[in-house]
Design an enzyme around this catalytic site. Structure first.
Site, PDB file in Angstrom:
ATOM      1  N   ASP A  64     -18.389   2.399 -37.253  1.00  0.00           N
ATOM      2  CA  ASP A  64     -18.931   2.079 -35.928  1.00  0.00           C
ATOM      3  C   ASP A  64     -17.986   1.132 -35.191  1.00  0.00           C
ATOM      4  OD1 ASP A  64     -19.514  -0.177 -37.396  1.00  0.00           O
ATOM      5  OD2 ASP A  64     -21.639  -0.260 -36.872  1.00  0.00           O
TER       6      ASP A  64
ATOM      7  N   ASP B 264     -20.575   5.831 -40.496  1.00  0.00           N
ATOM      8  CA  ASP B 264     -21.481   4.691 -40.325  1.00  0.00           C
ATOM      9  C   ASP B 264     -22.750   5.116 -39.610  1.00  0.00           C
ATOM     10  OD1 ASP B 264     -20.601   2.311 -41.437  1.00  0.00           O
ATOM     11  OD2 ASP B 264     -19.271   1.840 -39.756  1.00  0.00           O
TER      12      ASP B 264
ATOM     13  N   LYS C  80     -22.840   5.263 -44.283  1.00  0.00           N
ATOM     14  CA  LYS C  80     -22.688   3.848 -44.660  1.00  0.00           C
ATOM     15  C   LYS C  80     -23.666   3.033 -43.819  1.00  0.00           C
ATOM     16  CE  LYS C  80     -18.924   1.220 -43.576  1.00  0.00           C
ATOM     17  NZ  LYS C  80     -19.548   0.143 -42.747  1.00  0.00           N
TER      18      LYS C  80
ATOM     19  N   GLU D 182     -17.147  -7.049 -46.972  1.00  0.00           N
ATOM     20  CA  GLU D 182     -16.332  -7.460 -45.820  1.00  0.00           C
ATOM     21  C   GLU D 182     -16.273  -8.988 -45.695  1.00  0.00           C
ATOM     22  OE1 GLU D 182     -16.953  -5.387 -42.123  1.00  0.00           O
ATOM     23  OE2 GLU D 182     -15.728  -6.812 -41.002  1.00  0.00           O
TER      24      GLU D 182
HETATM   25  O1  KIV Z   1     -16.895   0.102 -38.782  1.00  0.00           O
HETATM   26  C1  KIV Z   1     -15.962   0.037 -39.591  1.00  0.00           C
HETATM   27  O2  KIV Z   1     -14.819   0.406 -39.294  1.00  0.00           O
HETATM   28  C2  KIV Z   1     -16.240  -0.504 -40.902  1.00  0.00           C
HETATM   29  C3  KIV Z   1     -15.091  -0.743 -41.819  1.00  0.00           C
HETATM   30  C4  KIV Z   1     -14.186  -1.752 -41.298  1.00  0.00           C
HETATM   31  C5  KIV Z   1     -15.532  -1.034 -43.193  1.00  0.00           C
HETATM   32  O3  KIV Z   1     -17.361  -0.746 -41.218  1.00  0.00           O
END
Ligand code: KIV
Length: 269
Positions: free
Chosen positions: A45, A84, A114, A183
């Site tokens: 995201d 995501d 995710k 993270e």
């Molecule tokens: O949104 C994203 O790019 C992420 C990664 C950095 C893990 O969640």
């Protein structure tokens, strides 16, 4: 090369082979990532902050995530694709989360979703995994919590926060998540989390002991104008190269040297 499956990531962890994840947002990036042999492509995201130029990830929609995951899938033949779930697409209740995660898999061809959160989303993760939707957890700095955290702050700096991270990681594993992104946390905190679970951990700003690493595509190839965070390594400086190429293009258009003879269609005689 065959697309990796969930059990391959577990095997990689057990064999000490690091897992490489990179974000991508379009067909071209997807093809480049696949040619480079990354193990997992993530439509993050971070689409909001990188592609859309927003200050944070809050506003990106489910439709936008599905659209980008679809065009990334088109650029991937054999690479595992995760997408995501955007803010408020899974927080309201687990039924809505299931519907939305199902849409992501069905409409985009992604292999997994995710979600940011730990014990607080365990029930939802269970519902999704029991319905056949593979889930990657995401703990530590969770950008969707920006309005609560009051900024992008490193997490797990004190022992009570580390205990919470461990508790969250265990809850995600128990609910069926097959991998967890960690993270922005001190390396020691990431090690504590890693030791407490059996599923792979993928770090971003979490030190070198996680089972793999993830970076944002534009950060990794040095395409963004702004200074990246400390944990980023630019593996290329492509922005100045591209700017130089476009300047040369502009000069050649203006001075008439482009298009040259070889760029011009000729009439057949
Ligand atoms: O949104 C994203 O790019 C992420 C990664 C950095 C893990 O969640």
């Amino acid at each position: 090369m065959q697309q990796k499956a969930i059990e391959d990531f577990i095997k990689m962890k057990l064999n000490g082979e690091k897992i490489v994840m990179i974000t991508a947002y379009d067909y071209v990036q997807a093809g480049i990532a696949e040619e480079a042999g990354v193990d997992i492509v993530l439509v993050g995201d971070s689409l909001a902050t990188t592609v859309q130029g927003k200050d944070n990830t809050i506003s990106v929609t489910l439709e936008e995530m599905i659209y980008h995951a679809k065009i990334v899938r088109t650029g991937l033949k054999n690479t595992f694709l995760a997408c995501d779930m955007p803010f408020m697409s899974y927080q309201v209740n687990s039924e809505q989360a299931l519907t939305n995660a199902g849409r992501i898999l069905k409409e985009s061809g992604a292999n997994a979703v995710k979600m940011e959160g730990g014990a607080n989303i365990a029930g939802t993760v269970k519902k999704l995994t029991e319905s056949g939707i593979p889930v990657i957890g995401h703990i530590g700095l969770m950008p969707q919590f920006i309005n609560v955290l009051g900024g992008y702050k490193v997490q797990g700096k004190i022992s009570s926060q580390i205990d919470k991270l461990v508790e969250d990681a265990k809850a995600l594993e128990d609910s069926g998540a097959f991998m967890i992104v960690l993270e922005a946390m001190p390396e020691d905190a990431a090690v504590s989390v890693k030791k407490s679970i059996n599923i792979p951990t993928i770090g971003i700003g979490a030190g070198k002991y996680t089972d793999g690493q993830v970076l944002v595509f534009y950060d990794a190839v040095g395409m963004l104008a702004q200074k990246p965070p400390k944990f980023v390594k630019k593996f290329a400086e492509s922005r100045p190269i591209i700017i130089e190429a476009l300047k040369t293009y502009g000069r050649e258009v203006k001075n008439g040297s482009f298009p040259a003879e070889e760029n011009i269609y000729k009439q057949q005689k």
